[in-house]
Write an enzyme that holds these catalytic residues in place. Structure first.
Site, PDB file in Angstrom:
ATOM      1  N   GLY A  14       0.839  -1.212   0.000  1.00 19.32           N
ATOM      2  CA  GLY A  14       0.000   0.000   0.000  1.00 19.32           C
ATOM      3  C   GLY A  14       0.865   1.250   0.000  1.00 19.32           C
ATOM      4  O   GLY A  14       0.534   2.265   0.602  1.00 19.32           O
ATOM      5  N   LEU A  19      -1.738   6.628   3.902  1.00 14.57           N
ATOM      6  CA  LEU A  19      -0.994   6.395   5.145  1.00 14.57           C
ATOM      7  C   LEU A  19       0.513   6.403   4.904  1.00 14.57           C
ATOM      8  O   LEU A  19       1.285   7.005   5.653  1.00 14.57           O
ATOM      9  CB  LEU A  19      -1.414   5.059   5.766  1.00 14.57           C
ATOM     10  N   ALA A  20       0.918   5.723   3.834  1.00 17.07           N
ATOM     11  CA  ALA A  20       2.348   5.671   3.518  1.00 17.07           C
ATOM     12  C   ALA A  20       2.876   7.086   3.269  1.00 17.07           C
ATOM     13  O   ALA A  20       3.934   7.472   3.777  1.00 17.07           O
ATOM     14  CB  ALA A  20       2.575   4.792   2.290  1.00 17.07           C
ATOM     15  N   ARG A  48      -0.387  -1.782  -6.757  1.00 15.63           N
ATOM     16  CA  ARG A  48      -0.640  -2.297  -8.115  1.00 15.63           C
ATOM     17  C   ARG A  48      -0.131  -1.373  -9.211  1.00 15.63           C
ATOM     18  O   ARG A  48       0.364  -1.816 -10.234  1.00 15.63           O
ATOM     19  CB  ARG A  48      -2.144  -2.521  -8.319  1.00 15.63           C
ATOM     20  N   ASP A 183      -2.258   0.472  16.986  1.00 13.83           N
ATOM     21  CA  ASP A 183      -3.259   1.463  17.375  1.00 13.83           C
ATOM     22  C   ASP A 183      -2.419   2.708  17.583  1.00 13.83           C
ATOM     23  O   ASP A 183      -1.731   2.830  18.596  1.00 13.83           O
ATOM     24  CB  ASP A 183      -3.962   1.066  18.677  1.00 13.83           C
ATOM     25  N   HIS A 184      -2.431   3.614  16.622  1.00 14.52           N
ATOM     26  CA  HIS A 184      -1.413   4.672  16.665  1.00 14.52           C
ATOM     27  C   HIS A 184      -1.588   5.594  17.867  1.00 14.52           C
ATOM     28  O   HIS A 184      -0.675   6.322  18.225  1.00 14.52           O
ATOM     29  CB  HIS A 184      -1.347   5.444  15.344  1.00 14.52           C
ATOM     30  N   GLU A 222     -13.247  15.536  16.404  1.00 12.38           N
ATOM     31  CA  GLU A 222     -12.697  15.883  15.085  1.00 12.38           C
ATOM     32  C   GLU A 222     -13.552  16.982  14.471  1.00 12.38           C
ATOM     33  O   GLU A 222     -14.775  17.003  14.676  1.00 12.38           O
ATOM     34  CB  GLU A 222     -12.753  14.670  14.157  1.00 12.38           C
ATOM     35  N   HIS A 246      -8.999   3.202  19.859  1.00  7.37           N
ATOM     36  CA  HIS A 246      -8.355   4.314  20.564  1.00  7.37           C
ATOM     37  C   HIS A 246      -8.994   4.613  21.934  1.00  7.37           C
ATOM     38  O   HIS A 246      -8.310   4.825  22.924  1.00  7.37           O
ATOM     39  CB  HIS A 246      -8.411   5.596  19.736  1.00  7.37           C
ATOM     40  N   LYS A 352     -10.686  20.237  17.039  1.00  2.23           N
ATOM     41  CA  LYS A 352     -10.017  18.934  16.944  1.00  2.23           C
ATOM     42  C   LYS A 352      -9.170  18.788  18.193  1.00  2.23           C
ATOM     43  O   LYS A 352      -8.246  19.594  18.424  1.00  2.23           O
ATOM     44  CB  LYS A 352      -9.119  18.929  15.708  1.00  2.23           C
TER      45      LYS A 352
HETATM   46  N1  LIG Z   1      -4.765   7.073   6.047  1.00  2.00           N
HETATM   47  C1  LIG Z   1      -4.682   7.103   7.346  1.00  2.00           C
HETATM   48  O1  LIG Z   1      -4.393   8.136   7.960  1.00  2.00           O
HETATM   49  C2  LIG Z   1      -4.933   5.847   8.165  1.00  2.00           C
HETATM   50  C3  LIG Z   1      -5.009   5.963   9.563  1.00  2.00           C
HETATM   51  C4  LIG Z   1      -5.194   4.819  10.319  1.00  2.00           C
HETATM   52  C5  LIG Z   1      -5.312   3.586   9.693  1.00  2.00           C
HETATM   53  N2  LIG Z   1      -5.251   3.498   8.323  1.00  2.00           N
HETATM   54  C6  LIG Z   1      -5.339   2.173   7.703  1.00  2.00           C
HETATM   55  O2  LIG Z   1      -4.242   1.980   6.841  1.00  2.00           O
HETATM   56  C7  LIG Z   1      -4.605   1.211   5.722  1.00  2.00           C
HETATM   57  C8  LIG Z   1      -4.286   1.993   4.450  1.00  2.00           C
HETATM   58  O3  LIG Z   1      -5.033   3.195   4.452  1.00  2.00           O
HETATM   59  P1  LIG Z   1      -4.813   4.339   3.377  1.00  2.00           P
HETATM   60  O4  LIG Z   1      -5.606   5.506   3.851  1.00  2.00           O
HETATM   61  O5  LIG Z   1      -3.393   4.525   3.081  1.00  2.00           O
HETATM   62  O6  LIG Z   1      -5.558   3.710   2.098  1.00  2.00           O
HETATM   63  P2  LIG Z   1      -5.425   4.168   0.579  1.00  2.00           P
HETATM   64  O7  LIG Z   1      -4.976   5.566   0.474  1.00  2.00           O
HETATM   65  O8  LIG Z   1      -6.715   3.759  -0.072  1.00  2.00           O
HETATM   66  O9  LIG Z   1      -4.252   3.241   0.030  1.00  2.00           O
HETATM   67  C9  LIG Z   1      -4.442   1.893  -0.262  1.00  2.00           C
HETATM   68  C10 LIG Z   1      -3.173   1.342  -0.881  1.00  2.00           C
HETATM   69  O10 LIG Z   1      -3.354  -0.042  -1.184  1.00  2.00           O
HETATM   70  C11 LIG Z   1      -2.953  -0.285  -2.519  1.00  2.00           C
HETATM   71  N3  LIG Z   1      -3.746  -1.409  -3.017  1.00  2.00           N
HETATM   72  C12 LIG Z   1      -5.086  -1.500  -3.130  1.00  2.00           C
HETATM   73  N4  LIG Z   1      -5.419  -2.714  -3.608  1.00  2.00           N
HETATM   74  C13 LIG Z   1      -4.275  -3.406  -3.778  1.00  2.00           C
HETATM   75  C14 LIG Z   1      -3.965  -4.703  -4.229  1.00  2.00           C
HETATM   76  N5  LIG Z   1      -4.913  -5.567  -4.641  1.00  2.00           N
HETATM   77  N6  LIG Z   1      -2.678  -5.078  -4.270  1.00  2.00           N
HETATM   78  C15 LIG Z   1      -1.702  -4.239  -3.895  1.00  2.00           C
HETATM   79  N7  LIG Z   1      -1.925  -3.002  -3.448  1.00  2.00           N
HETATM   80  C16 LIG Z   1      -3.198  -2.595  -3.408  1.00  2.00           C
HETATM   81  C17 LIG Z   1      -3.220   1.036  -3.228  1.00  2.00           C
HETATM   82  O11 LIG Z   1      -2.444   1.222  -4.387  1.00  2.00           O
HETATM   83  P3  LIG Z   1      -2.879   0.734  -5.848  1.00  2.00           P
HETATM   84  O12 LIG Z   1      -4.245   1.266  -6.093  1.00  2.00           O
HETATM   85  O13 LIG Z   1      -1.828   1.309  -6.748  1.00  2.00           O
HETATM   86  O14 LIG Z   1      -2.825  -0.755  -5.818  1.00  2.00           O
HETATM   87  C18 LIG Z   1      -2.761   2.019  -2.169  1.00  2.00           C
HETATM   88  O15 LIG Z   1      -1.351   2.101  -2.193  1.00  2.00           O
HETATM   89  C19 LIG Z   1      -6.095   0.887   5.913  1.00  2.00           C
HETATM   90  O16 LIG Z   1      -6.193  -0.350   6.573  1.00  2.00           O
HETATM   91  C20 LIG Z   1      -6.573   1.998   6.834  1.00  2.00           C
HETATM   92  O17 LIG Z   1      -7.696   1.591   7.589  1.00  2.00           O
HETATM   93  C21 LIG Z   1      -5.063   4.613   7.560  1.00  2.00           C
END
Ligand SMILES: NC(=O)c1ccc[n+]([C@@H]2O[C@H](COP(=O)([O-])OP(=O)(O)OC[C@H]3O[C@@H](n4cnc5c(N)ncnc54)[C@H](OP(=O)(O)O)[C@@H]3O)[C@@H](O)[C@H]2O)c1
Length: 511
Positions: A14, A19-20, A48, A183-184, A222, A246, A352
């Site tokens: 991902g 998140l990344a 992907r 759990d951040h 929030e 949390h 917030k």
């Molecule tokens: N964002 C936050 O601040 C946050 C906070 C707490 C927890 N989280 C958790 O962290 C996780 C990721 O969240 P996010 O917000 O970063 O989601 P996101 O922005 O939707 O990113 C999802 C990632 O997964 C990849 N992906 C989707 N389907 C895939 C597949 N079949 N194979 C390989 N890669 C795939 C996507 O890239 P491609 O479309 O290029 O494949 C993308 O890099 C989730 O579980 C979320 O609940 C996020």
């Protein structure tokens, strides 16, 4: 071979996601800049979409420029850092790519003298968690000579049954001590500080019980709505999104007994005892009298009209999903018998903030000063986010005024201290995971106990939505949440330092 246990090949599933970009790459950079990451590491970005290494590295640079605590140094330093990053296009639902991934991991392991350690970080949609772990094993990625660890994001399941299913699937591949469930909130400086303030101060520890504490209030508010997560949120709601993880973790940190040792398992043992002691609501009526749920409607915030939840993108126009909940929770053990823990969280609230307020019992009201004055209770406030600090409210004589007692605040604002650039939660957690310290990750029994508590509420709510209270965006939530405390003779204390009409002492000065 490099035997440093701090070194690893990090595989970020991902890597093109939110998140990344916002948290993980900046965390790597901070750790690198602070010397917490050795040169023996590699990061493989996986998603992907096609991306060259150069494109990926420039995405990483952009994310670090925007979100990291440290400024990027000159080109030479940057290049030394970013040469550790490579990208591979991989569809996690297909096992074929995992064999390729193994070859890439082996190559980078050798190139950077990593020594065989592998950390798999699942920053993916939760539906993919189980399958990815199976593919990690089938792709031969666990067959290296170092350790293997899985870091997994929230949500861990949708309810107890789905969490158990996910856990079974993951446990077929990884041992419990190899699984790091994030759990951040547990990575936040002030959440970790709760234990220190409690257990390292003779001033507080003797008072930390039902003889001296009237109630504890935890607010996680929030200002944002659902933004572009409408589809996910409408399925989840505030109880599952914030409550199960949390908020219950913060109760555990506030209520746990002092761990007898400082091993990770000791702290987690104490937390799980708290989660197991939460009083379960047995009937829909009990749920209704202890838990308030709400959903935001149209309203004005800072002069801008915000749309109603039901008008948000990807949200069902007749949705009964809660965007707010407040609950009265009891920890049924000797220390806490009779002390309500009030928790509330919601979207589209006026500020917030995350704060924990401990309200102490009043001095006897029939003696000495209390006879002539309406004394305010003493408060101890942990300010967790975005301000970090501790705030204490005590009663004192109003300077110069004869016989007037007023509440004064002693405010230790940690985040106000110049130059105190405290690490982000994700930095700390990533560092802990690579060092093998699982203290601030949630163990399976904690997750399961938390779901058991939450499931009863969700089950009662699924039977009828009569008690879903609308509240305008920009308000502090439904009136019923105020009544929840008023029935017990309490009120929600203002958050975010908005304790009106009091004198503030900040670090020794009077303002
Ligand atoms: N964002 C936050 O601040 C946050 C906070 C707490 C927890 N989280 C958790 O962290 C996780 C990721 O969240 P996010 O917000 O970063 O989601 P996101 O922005 O939707 O990113 C999802 C990632 O997964 C990849 N992906 C989707 N389907 C895939 C597949 N079949 N194979 C390989 N890669 C795939 C996507 O890239 P491609 O479309 O290029 O494949 C993308 O890099 C989730 O579980 C979320 O609940 C996020």
């Amino acid at each position: 071979m490099n035997m440093n246990s701090n070194s690893a090949v990090f595989m970020i599933f991902g890597a093109t996601g939110d998140l990344a970009r916002r948290k993980l790459f900046p965390a790597f950079y901070s750790l690198y800049r602070e010397g917490k990451l050795t040169d023996h590491f590699a990061v493989i970005g996986l998603a992907r979409r096609p991306r060259t290494n150069d494109q990926f590295r420039s995405d990483v640079l952009e994310s670090i420029r925007e979100f990291a605590r440290h400024e990027v140094q000159g080109d030479a330093d940057w290049n030394r850092f970013v040469e550790h990053f490579e990208y591979m296009s991989l569809d996690s639902t297909q096992v074929a790519g995992f064999h390729e991934l193994r070859k890439l991991a082996d190559r980078l392991d050798e190139k950077f003298h990593v020594g065989g350690n592998r950390l798999f970080y699942l920053a993916l949609a939760p539906e993919l968690f189980g399958q990815v772990t199976t593919h990690i094993r089938e792709g031969g990625l666990l067959e290296s000579k170092g350790w293997n660890r899985l870091v997994i994001e929230k949500p861990f399941g949708y309810d107890l049954a789905s969490a158990e299913k996910l856990n079974r699937q993951i446990r077929e591949v990884f041992e419990e001590n190899e699984i790091y469930r994030i759990d951040h909130y547990l990575g936040k400086e002030m959440v970790q500080n709760i234990g220190v303030v409690r257990f390292a101060n003779a001033l507080f520890e003797p008072l930390w019980n039902n003889r001296h504490i009237a109630n504890v209030q935890i607010t996680l508010s929030e200002t944002v709505g659902v933004e572009d997560r409408g589809g996910y949120y409408d399925h989840s709601g505030a109880l599952r999104d914030m409550g199960q993880n949390h908020m219950l973790q913060m109760i555990a940190m506030m209520a746990m007994e002092p761990p007898s040792r400082t091993n990770p398992e000791d702290l987690r043992d104490e937390k799980v005892k708290v989660l197991r002691s939460l009083r379960a609501y047995r009937t829909p009526e009990e749920v209704r009298s202890h838990v308030v749920r709400g959903q935001y409607t149209e309203g004005e915030m800072k002069g801008t009209l915000q749309k109603a939840y039901r008008a948000e993108d990807s949200v069902n126009p007749n949705s009964t999903t809660e965007t707010y909940f407040a609950a009265k929770v009891y920890v049924d053990n000797f220390r806490w018998a009779g002390v309500p823990f009030y928790i509330r969280t919601g979207k589209r609230l006026p500020v917030k903030t995350t704060e924990v307020v401990v309200e102490f019992k009043n001095v006897p009201d029939n003696v000495y000063l209390a006879n002539d004055h309406r004394l305010e209770p003493n408060l101890l406030v942990f300010r967790i986010n975005p301000m970090e600090g501790i705030y204490m409210k005590i009663n004192a004589k109003k300077p110069g005024a004869e016989g007037v007692i007023i509440p004064v605040a002693m405010d230790f604002c940690q985040s106000c201290q110049v130059g105190l650039n405290t690490p982000e939660a994700y930095e700390r957690l990533l560092h802990d995971a690579v060092r093998g310290d699982s203290t601030y990750f949630t163990r399976w029994d904690e997750v399961a106990s938390a779901w058991s508590f939450i499931d009863r509420i969700a089950e009662a709510w699924s039977q009828s939505s009569d008690d879903l209270h609308p509240y305008p965006a920009g308000s502090w939530g439904p009136e019923a949440a105020r009544e929840l405390l008023a029935r017990d003779g309490f009120r929600w204390w203002p958050v975010n330092g908005q304790h009106e009409g009091e004198v503030i002492w900040v670090e020794g000065e009077t303002k």
